[in-house]
Design a protein around this motif. Structure first.
Motif, PDB file in Angstrom:
ATOM      1  N   SER A  31       0.830  -1.212   0.000  1.00 20.62           N
ATOM      2  CA  SER A  31       0.000   0.000   0.000  1.00 20.62           C
ATOM      3  C   SER A  31       0.859   1.255   0.000  1.00 20.62           C
ATOM      4  O   SER A  31       0.516   2.253  -0.643  1.00 20.62           O
ATOM      5  N   TYR A  32       1.965   1.220   0.735  1.00 21.75           N
ATOM      6  CA  TYR A  32       2.855   2.378   0.745  1.00 21.75           C
ATOM      7  C   TYR A  32       3.412   2.626  -0.658  1.00 21.75           C
ATOM      8  O   TYR A  32       3.420   3.763  -1.146  1.00 21.75           O
ATOM      9  N   ALA A  33       3.846   1.558  -1.330  1.00 22.96           N
ATOM     10  CA  ALA A  33       4.383   1.710  -2.687  1.00 22.96           C
ATOM     11  C   ALA A  33       3.294   2.152  -3.667  1.00 22.96           C
ATOM     12  O   ALA A  33       3.529   2.994  -4.538  1.00 22.96           O
ATOM     13  N   ALA A  34       2.095   1.612  -3.520  1.00 19.67           N
ATOM     14  CA  ALA A  34       1.001   2.002  -4.417  1.00 19.67           C
ATOM     15  C   ALA A  34       0.652   3.480  -4.250  1.00 19.67           C
ATOM     16  O   ALA A  34       0.191   4.127  -5.199  1.00 19.67           O
ATOM     17  N   SER A  35       0.892   4.031  -3.063  1.00 20.87           N
ATOM     18  CA  SER A  35       0.554   5.442  -2.812  1.00 20.87           C
ATOM     19  C   SER A  35       1.455   6.392  -3.585  1.00 20.87           C
ATOM     20  O   SER A  35       1.143   7.589  -3.698  1.00 20.87           O
ATOM     21  N   TRP A  36       2.557   5.908  -4.108  1.00 21.78           N
ATOM     22  CA  TRP A  36       3.473   6.774  -4.852  1.00 21.78           C
ATOM     23  C   TRP A  36       2.842   7.289  -6.145  1.00 21.78           C
ATOM     24  O   TRP A  36       3.360   8.222  -6.752  1.00 21.78           O
ATOM     25  N   LYS A  37       1.739   6.690  -6.538  1.00 23.46           N
ATOM     26  CA  LYS A  37       1.018   7.169  -7.725  1.00 23.46           C
ATOM     27  C   LYS A  37       0.150   8.382  -7.413  1.00 23.46           C
ATOM     28  O   LYS A  37      -0.386   9.014  -8.323  1.00 23.46           O
ATOM     29  N   SER A  38       0.002   8.700  -6.137  1.00 21.26           N
ATOM     30  CA  SER A  38      -0.912   9.762  -5.722  1.00 21.26           C
ATOM     31  C   SER A  38      -0.178  11.098  -5.617  1.00 21.26           C
ATOM     32  O   SER A  38       0.862  11.189  -4.942  1.00 21.26           O
ATOM     33  N   PRO A  39      -0.695  12.161  -6.222  1.00 20.24           N
ATOM     34  CA  PRO A  39      -0.034  13.470  -6.180  1.00 20.24           C
ATOM     35  C   PRO A  39       0.087  14.074  -4.784  1.00 20.24           C
ATOM     36  O   PRO A  39       0.836  15.030  -4.600  1.00 20.24           O
ATOM     37  N   GLU A  41       1.359  12.615  -2.224  1.00 22.83           N
ATOM     38  CA  GLU A  41       2.447  11.956  -1.519  1.00 22.83           C
ATOM     39  C   GLU A  41       3.792  12.486  -2.022  1.00 22.83           C
ATOM     40  O   GLU A  41       3.955  12.767  -3.211  1.00 22.83           O
ATOM     41  N   ALA A  42       4.776  12.598  -1.120  1.00 23.74           N
ATOM     42  CA  ALA A  42       6.076  13.160  -1.488  1.00 23.74           C
ATOM     43  C   ALA A  42       6.770  12.341  -2.565  1.00 23.74           C
ATOM     44  O   ALA A  42       7.486  12.884  -3.417  1.00 23.74           O
ATOM     45  N   HIS A  43       6.586  11.024  -2.551  1.00 20.27           N
ATOM     46  CA  HIS A  43       7.241  10.184  -3.556  1.00 20.27           C
ATOM     47  C   HIS A  43       6.785  10.527  -4.972  1.00 20.27           C
ATOM     48  O   HIS A  43       7.559  10.374  -5.922  1.00 20.27           O
ATOM     49  N   TYR A  44       5.545  10.941  -5.113  1.00 19.67           N
ATOM     50  CA  TYR A  44       5.028  11.261  -6.447  1.00 19.67           C
ATOM     51  C   TYR A  44       5.901  12.332  -7.105  1.00 19.67           C
ATOM     52  O   TYR A  44       6.292  12.217  -8.269  1.00 19.67           O
ATOM     53  N   ALA A  45       6.215  13.381  -6.355  1.00 22.71           N
ATOM     54  CA  ALA A  45       7.072  14.441  -6.884  1.00 22.71           C
ATOM     55  C   ALA A  45       8.519  13.977  -6.992  1.00 22.71           C
ATOM     56  O   ALA A  45       9.204  14.259  -7.985  1.00 22.71           O
ATOM     57  N   ALA A  46       8.997  13.238  -5.990  1.00 19.53           N
ATOM     58  CA  ALA A  46      10.411  12.860  -5.941  1.00 19.53           C
ATOM     59  C   ALA A  46      10.810  11.923  -7.069  1.00 19.53           C
ATOM     60  O   ALA A  46      11.966  11.894  -7.490  1.00 19.53           O
ATOM     61  N   LEU A  47       9.856  11.130  -7.553  1.00 22.25           N
ATOM     62  CA  LEU A  47      10.159  10.121  -8.575  1.00 22.25           C
ATOM     63  C   LEU A  47      10.067  10.671 -10.000  1.00 22.25           C
ATOM     64  O   LEU A  47      10.448   9.976 -10.950  1.00 22.25           O
ATOM     65  N   GLN A  48       9.592  11.891 -10.162  1.00 19.11           N
ATOM     66  CA  GLN A  48       9.354  12.410 -11.516  1.00 19.11           C
ATOM     67  C   GLN A  48      10.640  12.606 -12.314  1.00 19.11           C
ATOM     68  O   GLN A  48      10.606  12.658 -13.542  1.00 19.11           O
ATOM     69  N   GLY A  49      11.770  12.724 -11.627  1.00 18.96           N
ATOM     70  CA  GLY A  49      13.027  12.921 -12.342  1.00 18.96           C
ATOM     71  C   GLY A  49      13.772  11.647 -12.662  1.00 18.96           C
ATOM     72  O   GLY A  49      14.914  11.698 -13.136  1.00 18.96           O
ATOM     73  N   LEU A  50      13.162  10.483 -12.424  1.00 20.30           N
ATOM     74  CA  LEU A  50      13.852   9.221 -12.697  1.00 20.30           C
ATOM     75  C   LEU A  50      14.106   9.063 -14.191  1.00 20.30           C
ATOM     76  O   LEU A  50      13.197   9.247 -15.009  1.00 20.30           O
ATOM     77  N   PRO A 231     -19.280   5.253  -6.329  1.00 20.24           N
ATOM     78  CA  PRO A 231     -18.647   6.581  -6.239  1.00 20.24           C
ATOM     79  C   PRO A 231     -17.545   6.664  -5.183  1.00 20.24           C
ATOM     80  O   PRO A 231     -16.660   7.514  -5.274  1.00 20.24           O
ATOM     81  N   LEU A 232     -17.593   5.785  -4.189  1.00 24.51           N
ATOM     82  CA  LEU A 232     -16.600   5.830  -3.118  1.00 24.51           C
ATOM     83  C   LEU A 232     -15.328   5.070  -3.449  1.00 24.51           C
ATOM     84  O   LEU A 232     -14.361   5.117  -2.677  1.00 24.51           O
ATOM     85  N   THR A 233     -15.300   4.375  -4.586  1.00 27.80           N
ATOM     86  CA  THR A 233     -14.110   3.596  -4.942  1.00 27.80           C
ATOM     87  C   THR A 233     -13.127   4.398  -5.783  1.00 27.80           C
ATOM     88  O   THR A 233     -12.129   3.846  -6.257  1.00 27.80           O
ATOM     89  N   THR A 234     -13.376   5.682  -5.964  1.00 28.71           N
ATOM     90  CA  THR A 234     -12.454   6.533  -6.708  1.00 28.71           C
ATOM     91  C   THR A 234     -11.330   7.019  -5.785  1.00 28.71           C
ATOM     92  O   THR A 234     -11.417   6.911  -4.556  1.00 28.71           O
ATOM     93  N   GLY A 235     -10.291   7.578  -6.391  1.00 27.73           N
ATOM     94  CA  GLY A 235      -9.129   8.015  -5.628  1.00 27.73           C
ATOM     95  C   GLY A 235      -9.410   9.104  -4.627  1.00 27.73           C
ATOM     96  O   GLY A 235      -8.658   9.292  -3.664  1.00 27.73           O
ATOM     97  N   ASP A 236     -10.495   9.854  -4.793  1.00 25.74           N
ATOM     98  CA  ASP A 236     -10.828  10.921  -3.848  1.00 25.74           C
ATOM     99  C   ASP A 236     -11.367  10.388  -2.528  1.00 25.74           C
ATOM    100  O   ASP A 236     -11.428  11.130  -1.539  1.00 25.74           O
ATOM    101  N   TRP A 237     -11.770   9.122  -2.506  1.00 27.14           N
ATOM    102  CA  TRP A 237     -12.416   8.586  -1.309  1.00 27.14           C
ATOM    103  C   TRP A 237     -11.687   7.330  -0.834  1.00 27.14           C
ATOM    104  O   TRP A 237     -10.625   7.430  -0.245  1.00 27.14           O
ATOM    105  N   HIS A 238     -12.226   6.138  -1.103  1.00 30.68           N
ATOM    106  CA  HIS A 238     -11.566   4.921  -0.616  1.00 30.68           C
ATOM    107  C   HIS A 238     -10.575   4.344  -1.624  1.00 30.68           C
ATOM    108  O   HIS A 238      -9.933   3.327  -1.337  1.00 30.68           O
ATOM    109  N   GLY A 239     -10.435   4.971  -2.767  1.00 28.79           N
ATOM    110  CA  GLY A 239      -9.569   4.421  -3.797  1.00 28.79           C
ATOM    111  C   GLY A 239      -8.084   4.577  -3.541  1.00 28.79           C
ATOM    112  O   GLY A 239      -7.269   4.281  -4.415  1.00 28.79           O
ATOM    113  N   TRP A 240      -7.694   5.005  -2.341  1.00 30.67           N
ATOM    114  CA  TRP A 240      -6.267   5.072  -1.996  1.00 30.67           C
ATOM    115  C   TRP A 240      -5.676   3.665  -1.862  1.00 30.67           C
ATOM    116  O   TRP A 240      -4.463   3.497  -1.899  1.00 30.67           O
TER     117      TRP A 240
END
Length: 465
Positions: A31-39, A41-50, A231-240
């Motif tokens: 779940s922690y690794a999957a969260s890197w796709k979310s804007p 989270e700090a990893h989302y920005a940090a990984l953009q320069g890979l 509607p609750l399964t989207t990223g804005d709600w439980h889709g994390w």
């Protein structure tokens, strides 16, 4: 920075180094690794320069693929490849393993370490002398405890993990060494079902909610109906987390058999069913219209969320009517000073020994220390309640009055290095920074030795790590 400013800079990528923590069990690593796709989270920005070949997009795709890998050996290799690619790019500086402290006045015994952050198993405690009511100061999401919030099992802040964990249960629970243990289900089977899996849960019989309502398959289905409304399964709600999109169907085969099927062979399903939120079980009488409550017109989501549209459907959030789970402690009241009373659920299978728990609210760490010393506080549970120097003082100078326990390292403190912002966009500089940090010296000085340096992103006992 104030927290709001920190979050703003973090999500916009306006940082070179950002302090963070892994989420610990049962969330690490998937779940922690999957969260890197979310804007957000700090990893989302940090990984953009890979750089190619292991770009951020490829890393995200690899993480999605490993979660539906059914072959254990192949899955292990895929996780190794993901973590190796991340390590080679020097994105995360592992700092120290985080251990959850517990302080018990010596009139108490029965300490057992929790299996995840905010898991404080008070049901194992027992009183050796004095009244069978104890006062506790628990670590909260904000550090010092402030409020239990709505104590609602299907939503998020300001609800507190520790309180929800005392009151509500799920189908399964997370045990020592990552073992998935029975909770409201006593056993289960898994079989292949097309491209996914079918799980058949045999539900625990004779269980009642705190309000006297019976637990059976219809209640399990009711809770799933509300939490997994489209509607609750989207990223804005439980889709994390991916469980909400992976669960394809759920139904009752009998009064005590609950059947769940998944879209793919999604391996973390049972692990994610142990999460403290949002799929813990609420009494049917606490839904807006009881057991027949329509998840579209009167969903259990917080009424303040209003109407939610997503995945081609719209629901209206009606909230819940009250607090009632099947857990070892039942909510009694919030006192005028902000303290909260919980009473034991005498029917619970764990047979809690402590009759009443009073959760105490303090304005500062110094106030907590003072309450321990003046005898009005029995226990401190978790991190962020006392300063490290105070824990050390209790260990050395007050060993005749208190026991101080440190649980195992269950999550790692890390420093995230941003590959998409100069000067840390330079791989060699990121490596130099990593080698320049004297972790042990900082730990000894700032944490009084109550941690150990780590050299990997995740704790060594996390799955696939």
């Amino acid at each position: 920075l104030e927290k709001e400013d920190m979050n703003s800079n973090m999500t916009s990528g306006n940082f070179n180094l950002c302090f963070s923590e892994t989420w610990g069990p049962p969330y690490d690593p998937h779940s922690y690794a999957a969260s890197w796709k979310s804007p957000d989270e700090a990893h989302y920005a940090a990984l953009q320069g890979l750089p190619a070949p292991n770009t951020q997009e490829k890393l995200s795709n690899d993480i999605s693929a490993v979660l539906v890998e059914d072959n254990l050996q192949t899955r292990e290799q895929k996780w190794k490849d993901i973590l190796t690619a991340l390590h080679e790019q020097a994105i995360d500086l592992p700092f120290s393993g985080k251990r959850m402290p517990t302080v018990l006045r010596k009139r108490l015994a029965g300490y057992v370490a929790g299996q995840q952050q905010f898991d404080y198993p008070v049901q194992t405690l027992q009183v050796l002398s004095g009244e069978n009511t104890i006062t506790v100061a628990p670590g909260a999401q904000t550090g010092l405890f402030d409020s239990i919030g709505r104590l609602d099992p299907h939503t998020y802040r300001p609800n507190e993990f520790f309180a929800n964990n005392w009151v509500y249960e799920g189908l399964v629970s997370y045990g020592a060494n990552g073992v998935i243990e029975p909770a409201l289900a006593t056993n289960w089977t898994r079989t292949d079902a097309g491209s996914g899996h079918e799980y058949r849960f045999q539900l625990r019989q004779g269980v009642q909610f705190h309000d006297g309502a019976a637990w059976d398959c219809s209640v399990a289905k009711l809770n799933f109906d509300h939490v997994l409304a489209k509607p609750l399964t989207t990223g804005d709600w439980h889709g994390w987390y991916d469980l909400v999109t992976q669960v394809k169907s759920w139904s009752c085969n009998a009064a005590n058999e609950f059947v769940v099927t998944t879209q793919d062979k999604y391996y973390p399903l049972l692990q994610e069913l142990t999460y403290i939120r949002p799929l813990r079980m609420l009494s049917p009488t606490m839904f807006a219209n009881g057991a027949s409550t329509d998840p579209t017109t009167h969903n259990s989501c917080h009424a303040g969320w209003g109407s939610i549209t997503g995945n081609g459907e719209t629901i209206t959030c009606a909230g819940i009517l009250g607090v009632s789970g099947t857990g070892p402690y039942r909510y009694n009241e919030t006192l005028p000073n902000g303290d909260v009373r919980f009473d034991r659920n005498e029917a619970h299978r764990s047979q809690p020994k402590v009759e009443t728990i009073i959760v105490k609210k303090y304005a500062s760490h110094a106030d907590v220390m003072a309450a321990l010393q003046d005898g009005t506080l029995d226990a401190v549970l978790g991190a962020g309640v006392l300063e490290p120097v105070d824990l050390r003082t209790l260990q050395i100078n007050h060993a005749d009055e208190f026991q101080v326990f440190l649980g195992p390292p269950i999550m790692n403190r890390v420093i995230i290095l941003n590959s998409n912002k100069a000067p840390t966009d330079d791989l060699m500089l990121r490596k130099v920074i990593m080698h320049a940090v004297n972790k042990a010296a900082i730990i000894d000085k700032e944490l009084y030795g109550m941690a150990e340096p780590v050299d990997a992103l995740f704790p060594k006992n996390a799955p696939y790590c």
